[in-house]
Design a protein around this motif. Structure first.
Motif, mmCIF file in Angstrom:
data_model
loop_
_atom_site.group_PDB
_atom_site.id
_atom_site.type_symbol
_atom_site.label_atom_id
_atom_site.label_comp_id
_atom_site.label_asym_id
_atom_site.label_seq_id
_atom_site.Cartn_x
_atom_site.Cartn_y
_atom_site.Cartn_z
ATOM 1 N N ALA A 61 3.960 -2.527 -5.578
ATOM 2 C CA ALA A 61 3.120 -1.676 -6.423
ATOM 3 C C ALA A 61 1.731 -2.274 -6.556
ATOM 4 O O ALA A 61 1.581 -3.481 -6.754
ATOM 5 C CB ALA A 61 3.753 -1.505 -7.812
ATOM 6 N N LEU A 62 0.737 -1.425 -6.460
ATOM 7 C CA LEU A 62 -0.650 -1.817 -6.725
ATOM 8 C C LEU A 62 -1.132 -1.005 -7.910
ATOM 9 O O LEU A 62 -1.032 0.237 -7.904
ATOM 10 C CB LEU A 62 -1.542 -1.575 -5.499
ATOM 11 N N LEU A 63 -1.668 -1.694 -8.934
ATOM 12 C CA LEU A 63 -2.102 -1.050 -10.169
ATOM 13 C C LEU A 63 -3.595 -1.306 -10.354
ATOM 14 O O LEU A 63 -4.037 -2.457 -10.392
ATOM 15 C CB LEU A 63 -1.323 -1.608 -11.366
ATOM 16 N N ASP A 64 -4.355 -0.232 -10.478
ATOM 17 C CA ASP A 64 -5.810 -0.316 -10.666
ATOM 18 C C ASP A 64 -6.126 0.285 -12.026
ATOM 19 O O ASP A 64 -6.216 1.505 -12.187
ATOM 20 C CB ASP A 64 -6.524 0.445 -9.538
ATOM 21 N N CYS A 65 -6.302 -0.589 -13.025
ATOM 22 C CA CYS A 65 -6.419 -0.132 -14.407
ATOM 23 C C CYS A 65 -7.873 0.133 -14.797
ATOM 24 O O CYS A 65 -8.810 -0.319 -14.154
ATOM 25 C CB CYS A 65 -5.832 -1.177 -15.355
ATOM 26 N N THR A 66 -8.022 0.860 -15.896
ATOM 27 C CA THR A 66 -9.343 1.163 -16.434
ATOM 28 C C THR A 66 -10.137 -0.125 -16.655
ATOM 29 O O THR A 66 -9.634 -1.083 -17.232
ATOM 30 C CB THR A 66 -9.217 1.896 -17.773
ATOM 31 N N GLY A 67 -11.385 -0.125 -16.214
ATOM 32 C CA GLY A 67 -12.269 -1.241 -16.510
ATOM 33 C C GLY A 67 -11.987 -2.465 -15.669
ATOM 34 O O GLY A 67 -11.202 -2.459 -14.719
ATOM 35 N N HIS A 68 -12.669 -3.543 -16.037
ATOM 36 C CA HIS A 68 -12.497 -4.839 -15.393
ATOM 37 C C HIS A 68 -12.735 -5.892 -16.458
ATOM 38 O O HIS A 68 -12.926 -5.565 -17.629
ATOM 39 C CB HIS A 68 -13.473 -4.997 -14.215
ATOM 40 N N GLY A 69 -12.687 -7.158 -16.075
ATOM 41 C CA GLY A 69 -12.842 -8.197 -17.083
ATOM 42 C C GLY A 69 -11.680 -8.201 -18.046
ATOM 43 O O GLY A 69 -10.552 -7.815 -17.722
ATOM 44 N N VAL A 70 -11.952 -8.617 -19.292
ATOM 45 C CA VAL A 70 -10.891 -8.744 -20.300
ATOM 46 C C VAL A 70 -10.237 -7.400 -20.624
ATOM 47 O O VAL A 70 -9.004 -7.312 -20.676
ATOM 48 C CB VAL A 70 -11.456 -9.412 -21.578
ATOM 49 N N PRO A 71 -10.992 -6.294 -20.856
ATOM 50 C CA PRO A 71 -10.312 -5.017 -21.131
ATOM 51 C C PRO A 71 -9.387 -4.592 -19.995
ATOM 52 O O PRO A 71 -8.263 -4.144 -20.229
ATOM 53 C CB PRO A 71 -11.469 -4.028 -21.312
ATOM 54 N N GLY A 72 -9.867 -4.730 -18.765
ATOM 55 C CA GLY A 72 -9.020 -4.377 -17.628
ATOM 56 C C GLY A 72 -7.786 -5.242 -17.542
ATOM 57 O O GLY A 72 -6.692 -4.768 -17.204
ATOM 58 N N ALA A 73 -7.942 -6.552 -17.857
ATOM 59 C CA ALA A 73 -6.793 -7.459 -17.807
ATOM 60 C C ALA A 73 -5.740 -7.075 -18.838
ATOM 61 O O ALA A 73 -4.534 -7.127 -18.565
ATOM 62 C CB ALA A 73 -7.263 -8.897 -18.032
ATOM 63 N N LEU A 74 -6.189 -6.666 -20.039
ATOM 64 C CA LEU A 74 -5.231 -6.243 -21.066
ATOM 65 C C LEU A 74 -4.466 -5.004 -20.606
ATOM 66 O O LEU A 74 -3.242 -4.905 -20.784
ATOM 67 C CB LEU A 74 -5.965 -5.962 -22.380
ATOM 68 N N MET A 75 -5.198 -4.056 -20.009
ATOM 69 C CA MET A 75 -4.520 -2.862 -19.507
ATOM 70 C C MET A 75 -3.536 -3.221 -18.395
ATOM 71 O O MET A 75 -2.436 -2.652 -18.310
ATOM 72 C CB MET A 75 -5.544 -1.857 -18.984
ATOM 73 N N SER A 76 -3.898 -4.165 -17.544
ATOM 74 C CA SER A 76 -2.994 -4.533 -16.439
ATOM 75 C C SER A 76 -1.722 -5.176 -16.972
ATOM 76 O O SER A 76 -0.635 -4.960 -16.429
ATOM 77 C CB SER A 76 -3.714 -5.466 -15.456
ATOM 78 N N MET A 77 -1.840 -5.975 -18.054
ATOM 79 C CA MET A 77 -0.638 -6.569 -18.654
ATOM 80 C C MET A 77 0.285 -5.480 -19.195
ATOM 81 O O MET A 77 1.513 -5.529 -19.027
ATOM 82 C CB MET A 77 -1.035 -7.519 -19.791
ATOM 83 N N GLY A 109 6.078 -1.403 14.731
ATOM 84 C CA GLY A 109 4.878 -0.874 15.361
ATOM 85 C C GLY A 109 3.836 -0.359 14.391
ATOM 86 O O GLY A 109 2.767 0.091 14.819
ATOM 87 N N SER A 110 4.141 -0.391 13.108
ATOM 88 C CA SER A 110 3.210 0.133 12.103
ATOM 89 C C SER A 110 2.786 -0.972 11.141
ATOM 90 O O SER A 110 3.563 -1.895 10.858
ATOM 91 C CB SER A 110 3.855 1.280 11.310
ATOM 92 N N VAL A 111 1.558 -0.857 10.637
ATOM 93 C CA VAL A 111 1.066 -1.740 9.570
ATOM 94 C C VAL A 111 0.653 -0.840 8.412
ATOM 95 O O VAL A 111 -0.021 0.173 8.608
ATOM 96 C CB VAL A 111 -0.128 -2.597 10.033
ATOM 97 N N PHE A 112 1.093 -1.210 7.213
ATOM 98 C CA PHE A 112 0.802 -0.416 6.027
ATOM 99 C C PHE A 112 -0.162 -1.194 5.117
ATOM 100 O O PHE A 112 -0.070 -2.415 4.991
ATOM 101 C CB PHE A 112 2.093 -0.099 5.267
ATOM 102 N N TYR A 113 -1.062 -0.447 4.454
ATOM 103 C CA TYR A 113 -2.031 -1.063 3.552
ATOM 104 C C TYR A 113 -2.115 -0.266 2.257
ATOM 105 O O TYR A 113 -2.044 0.971 2.261
ATOM 106 C CB TYR A 113 -3.429 -1.108 4.163
ATOM 107 N N LEU A 114 -2.298 -0.981 1.163
ATOM 108 C CA LEU A 114 -2.694 -0.399 -0.116
ATOM 109 C C LEU A 114 -3.948 -1.121 -0.574
ATOM 110 O O LEU A 114 -4.059 -2.339 -0.410
ATOM 111 C CB LEU A 114 -1.600 -0.559 -1.181
ATOM 112 N N CYS A 115 -4.889 -0.388 -1.157
ATOM 113 C CA CYS A 115 -6.078 -1.063 -1.691
ATOM 114 C C CYS A 115 -6.597 -0.297 -2.898
ATOM 115 O O CYS A 115 -6.417 0.917 -3.015
ATOM 116 C CB CYS A 115 -7.170 -1.208 -0.630
ATOM 117 N N SER A 116 -7.227 -1.026 -3.812
ATOM 118 C CA SER A 116 -7.852 -0.395 -4.972
ATOM 119 C C SER A 116 -9.203 0.176 -4.580
ATOM 120 O O SER A 116 -9.779 -0.176 -3.541
ATOM 121 C CB SER A 116 -8.012 -1.422 -6.105
#
Length: 398
Positions: free
Chosen positions: A202-218, A326-333
């Motif tokens: 799973a890749l999770l891209d939460c609102t914001g960045h820095g401390v607010p984003g980190a709280l949302m990611s937790m 034969g396949s390579v899969f990618y996820l990115c924010s």
């Protein structure tokens, strides 16, 4: 009695008038045959006055233009001596001002009367202001140090939550991860969790960045792991639905009183090595599949997770693909694709990402990670990082 020509008197009068008007008259000239009498002597003294006045006027004009290094005239007139003293004081005042500009706020002036008092009061106030600013800066530096120490400690905690590349092993795949938070901590996180159905990525891209984003990611990781471990929910589409409910409920977004309108984008894949299958579902994030030298983009559903505007009953779409070597899969924010750079400051975009991976997709994944990171940083150049960047990639082992 001395006989004086009326024309000579007129020239004396005109010269005096021009001096009074601030002009510089020419010297008066008498013919050589003029008698050596008191009037000739007067004219000689008057010409000396004109000469000294002319030098004094040039000196005053130079001072008025701020040319304090102008050489003063060698005159014994008191007015000239007074202005020579003023010139010396101004030169000394200039030096003291330069010392103050260089940071020496202890300079004082005691030779210019009322100006000295005003100048010294200004300097005293500057000295006090600088002392206050310095003390405030010291307090701010200490506060910044404590805050930075706390955030760096939080970064160690957040980093500890990120799985190592070896976590992909149980899925029978070789995997890589690239995590580049914009600040010390960030709003991007990823998980690799083993479950009875296989391995969940799973890749999770939460609102914001820095401390607010980190709280949302937790918050998001806590909800995801609760669904996987406590509720035995393993289907990617069901996990997205459950996380949407988790975020909206935890942040009380169904109520008008809640101040939060935050959420996240997410992409979840279930790797089933025994069945040779990959199941994907996305909330505003796609899956990239590199197969036969071409990059395929499998779009996620448009809704994000959380946010007041999102519906609670949204149903996410499942996509299934063979999990073959034969396949390579990618996820990115989206921080990877949205980063401005290059000569025109344009985002990298999907076309730029496509060029990145199509050039190296058949190389070892560790080599791909190094290449993608270098290419991303080269694209960004001197442009400020806009968002957190996360990339996951994996390939089935033969």
């Amino acid at each position: 009695m001395i006989q004086v020509d009326i024309g000579d008197l007129d020239r004396l009068t005109e010269a005096s008038y021009r001096i009074l008007r601030g002009e510089k008259p020419p010297l008066l000239e008498l013919p050589p045959e003029y008698p050596d009498n008191e009037f000739r002597q007067f004219v000689e003294y008057f010409n000396r006055l004109i000469g000294e006045y002319t030098l004094f006027a040039d000196f005053m004009y130079a001072m008025a233009r701020g040319e304090l290094d102008y050489e003063p005239p060698a005159s014994k007139m008191r007015v000239v001596q007074s202005f020579k003293s003023l010139q010396a004081n101004l030169r000394h005042l200039t030096w003291k001002t330069q010392q103050i500009a260089a940071g020496d706020l202890t300079q004082r002036v005691d030779f210019m009367g009322d100006f000295s008092a005003a100048f010294n009061e200004m300097t005293r106030q500057l000295e006090q202001a600088f002392a206050d600013v310095s003390a405030e800066k010291e307090r701010s530096d200490q506060l910044l140090l404590r805050v930075t120490d706390s955030i760096q400690y939080a970064q160690r905690i957040q980093s500890a939550l990120l799985p190592a590349d070896t976590a992909f092993g149980p899925a029978g795949v070789e995997g890589i991860s690239l995590w580049l938070p914009r600040d010390i901590v960030g709003g991007d996180l990823f998980c690799v969790e083993t479950c009875p159905a296989g391995v969940l990525v799973a890749l999770l891209d939460c609102t914001g960045h820095g401390v607010p984003g980190a709280l949302m990611s937790m918050l998001a990781v806590a909800g995801l792991r609760r669904l996987i471990q406590d509720e035995a929910c393993h289907a990617p589409a069901d996990l997205l639905h459950g996380m949407n409910d988790w975020v909206k409920t935890t942040l009380r977004q169904e109520t008008d009183e809640s101040p939060s309108d935050d959420g996240l984008d997410a992409a979840i894949c279930l790797l089933r090595p025994d069945a040779g299958e990959l199941i994907f579902a996305g909330a505003h994030l796609p899956l990239y599949r590199m197969h036969d030298g071409a990059l395929e983009v499998i779009r996620g559903d448009r809704p994000s997770l959380g946010y007041k505007r999102s519906r609670s009953d949204v149903v996410f779409t499942s996509h299934s693909f063979p999990l073959d070597p034969g396949s390579v899969f990618y996820l990115c924010s989206d921080g990877l694709l949205d980063q401005p750079g290059g000569s025109r400051g344009l985002p990298l975009g999907r076309s730029g990402f496509r060029r990145m991976v199509e050039a190296i997709w058949d190389q070892p994944l560790a080599t791909q990670r190094a290449h993608i990171e270098a290419a991303f940083l080269a694209h960004a150049g001197e442009y400020e990082r806009r968002d957190d960047v996360t990339l996951l990639g994996w390939r089935a082992l033969a």
